[in-house]
Design a protein around this motif. Sequence first.
Motif, short mmCIF file in Angstrom:
data_model
loop_
_atom_site.label_atom_id
_atom_site.label_comp_id
_atom_site.label_asym_id
_atom_site.label_seq_id
_atom_site.Cartn_x
_atom_site.Cartn_y
_atom_site.Cartn_z
N LYS A 179 21.94 12.89 -48.06
CA LYS A 179 22.24 12.73 -46.63
C LYS A 179 22.56 14.09 -46.00
O LYS A 179 22.05 14.42 -44.93
CB LYS A 179 23.42 11.79 -46.44
N GLY A 180 23.38 14.89 -46.68
CA GLY A 180 23.75 16.19 -46.17
C GLY A 180 22.54 17.11 -46.02
O GLY A 180 22.41 17.83 -45.01
N LEU A 181 21.65 17.08 -47.00
CA LEU A 181 20.45 17.91 -46.93
C LEU A 181 19.55 17.48 -45.78
O LEU A 181 19.01 18.32 -45.05
CB LEU A 181 19.69 17.85 -48.25
N ALA A 182 19.37 16.16 -45.63
CA ALA A 182 18.52 15.65 -44.55
C ALA A 182 19.08 16.02 -43.18
O ALA A 182 18.36 16.49 -42.29
CB ALA A 182 18.37 14.14 -44.67
N VAL A 183 20.38 15.82 -43.02
CA VAL A 183 21.05 16.18 -41.76
C VAL A 183 20.94 17.67 -41.50
O VAL A 183 20.69 18.12 -40.37
CB VAL A 183 22.53 15.74 -41.80
N SER A 184 21.09 18.47 -42.54
CA SER A 184 21.03 19.93 -42.41
C SER A 184 19.66 20.40 -41.98
O SER A 184 19.53 21.26 -41.09
CB SER A 184 21.42 20.58 -43.74
N VAL A 185 18.62 19.86 -42.60
CA VAL A 185 17.25 20.27 -42.26
C VAL A 185 16.95 19.95 -40.80
O VAL A 185 16.41 20.79 -40.05
CB VAL A 185 16.23 19.58 -43.19
N ILE A 186 17.28 18.72 -40.37
CA ILE A 186 17.00 18.33 -38.99
C ILE A 186 17.83 19.15 -38.01
O ILE A 186 17.34 19.58 -36.96
CB ILE A 186 17.25 16.82 -38.80
N THR A 187 19.09 19.39 -38.35
CA THR A 187 19.95 20.22 -37.50
C THR A 187 19.38 21.63 -37.38
O THR A 187 19.35 22.21 -36.28
CB THR A 187 21.38 20.29 -38.07
N PHE A 188 18.92 22.18 -38.48
CA PHE A 188 18.35 23.54 -38.48
C PHE A 188 17.15 23.61 -37.54
O PHE A 188 16.96 24.61 -36.84
CB PHE A 188 17.94 23.91 -39.91
N LEU A 189 16.35 22.54 -37.52
CA LEU A 189 15.15 22.53 -36.68
C LEU A 189 15.46 22.30 -35.20
O LEU A 189 14.76 22.80 -34.32
CB LEU A 189 14.19 21.44 -37.17
N LEU A 190 16.53 21.55 -34.93
CA LEU A 190 16.84 21.16 -33.56
C LEU A 190 17.89 22.02 -32.87
O LEU A 190 17.99 22.00 -31.63
CB LEU A 190 17.33 19.70 -33.53
N TYR A 191 18.69 22.75 -33.64
CA TYR A 191 19.89 23.37 -33.08
C TYR A 191 19.62 24.25 -31.86
O TYR A 191 20.26 24.09 -30.82
CB TYR A 191 20.62 24.20 -34.15
N LYS A 192 18.67 25.15 -31.94
CA LYS A 192 18.43 26.08 -30.82
C LYS A 192 18.07 25.33 -29.55
O LYS A 192 18.55 25.67 -28.46
CB LYS A 192 17.31 27.06 -31.19
N HIS A 193 17.24 24.30 -29.68
CA HIS A 193 16.80 23.55 -28.49
C HIS A 193 17.98 22.82 -27.85
O HIS A 193 18.14 22.85 -26.62
CB HIS A 193 15.71 22.57 -28.89
N ILE A 194 18.78 22.15 -28.68
CA ILE A 194 19.90 21.37 -28.13
C ILE A 194 21.00 22.30 -27.62
O ILE A 194 21.67 22.00 -26.62
CB ILE A 194 20.43 20.38 -29.18
N HIS A 195 21.19 23.43 -28.30
CA HIS A 195 22.18 24.41 -27.85
C HIS A 195 21.84 24.90 -26.44
O HIS A 195 22.73 25.04 -25.59
CB HIS A 195 22.22 25.58 -28.83
N LYS A 196 20.56 25.12 -26.18
CA LYS A 196 20.13 25.54 -24.84
C LYS A 196 20.41 24.45 -23.81
O LYS A 196 20.85 24.72 -22.69
CB LYS A 196 18.65 25.89 -24.85
N LEU A 197 20.16 23.18 -24.20
CA LEU A 197 20.42 22.08 -23.29
C LEU A 197 21.91 21.95 -22.99
O LEU A 197 22.33 21.70 -21.85
CB LEU A 197 19.91 20.76 -23.89
N LEU A 198 22.75 22.14 -24.02
CA LEU A 198 24.20 22.06 -23.83
C LEU A 198 24.68 23.15 -22.88
O LEU A 198 25.59 22.93 -22.07
CB LEU A 198 24.92 22.19 -25.18
N ASN A 199 24.06 24.32 -22.97
CA ASN A 199 24.47 25.44 -22.11
C ASN A 199 24.12 25.20 -20.64
O ASN A 199 24.64 25.87 -19.75
CB ASN A 199 23.82 26.74 -22.59
N LYS A 200 23.22 24.24 -20.39
CA LYS A 200 22.88 23.90 -19.01
C LYS A 200 23.93 23.03 -18.35
O LYS A 200 23.90 22.82 -17.14
CB LYS A 200 21.52 23.20 -18.97
N ILE A 201 24.85 22.50 -19.21
CA ILE A 201 25.96 21.70 -18.67
C ILE A 201 27.07 22.67 -18.30
O ILE A 201 27.77 23.20 -19.16
CB ILE A 201 26.47 20.67 -19.70
N HIS A 202 27.21 22.96 -17.04
CA HIS A 202 28.24 23.93 -16.62
C HIS A 202 28.75 23.62 -15.22
O HIS A 202 28.27 22.71 -14.57
CB HIS A 202 27.68 25.36 -16.69
#
Length: 202
Positions: A179-202
């Motif tokens: 479970k940890g590995l699966a979550v980690s792989v998906i997080t690694f692939l998605l993090y930059k995109h979602i981080h940018k979306l979060l930064n739009k909340i201001h």
Amino acid sequence: MQTNSRKRIVYLARIAILGAVAAVLMIFEFPLLIIAPAFYEMDFSEIPVLIGAFSMGPIAGILTELIKVVLNLVITGTSTAFVGEIANFLVGCALVVPAGLIYKKYRSKSGALVSMLCGTIFMSLIAFFLNAYFLIPFFSRFYGLPLNAIVAMGHEIFPIIDSVPELAAFCVVPFNFVKGLAVSVITFLLYKHIHKLLNKIH
């Protein structure tokens, strides 16, 4: 420049959004029958929590995890007198807090990979101790199911299993590691995109 109160509102809004997404993801559970008995079900709810910990720090990860569990309780209720939910919170924090702490210090791709691997290992260890010495005995009493019957479920998968600690070692640890590995792989692939979306909340 944002005031402190404004920053706090934005911070909490981001956490609330991630927590809500995590709560929805938590609904979609499925077993990994080749690794563990059917009552251990996997979900991907830690992905938004881990993203929150990477983006805003480990405290944000803890708060996101808490919101996830509370919202899931509201949506689905509890069938374990809240013990399962508390365990889910603790195991989730065991993944995201070490990962968030390490990534906070080493903000790079390699730092992210190392942090998630450390978090996965720590989560697996915490899950072992929780299951071996608290959760499995509790659920045995709570549901009136003999420990031998629970151990037998693990024995059907891995014949080497003949005790509760062995069930935790040979089923719970691999389950949480996968479970940890699966979550980690998906997080690694998605993090930059979602981080940018979060930064739009201001």
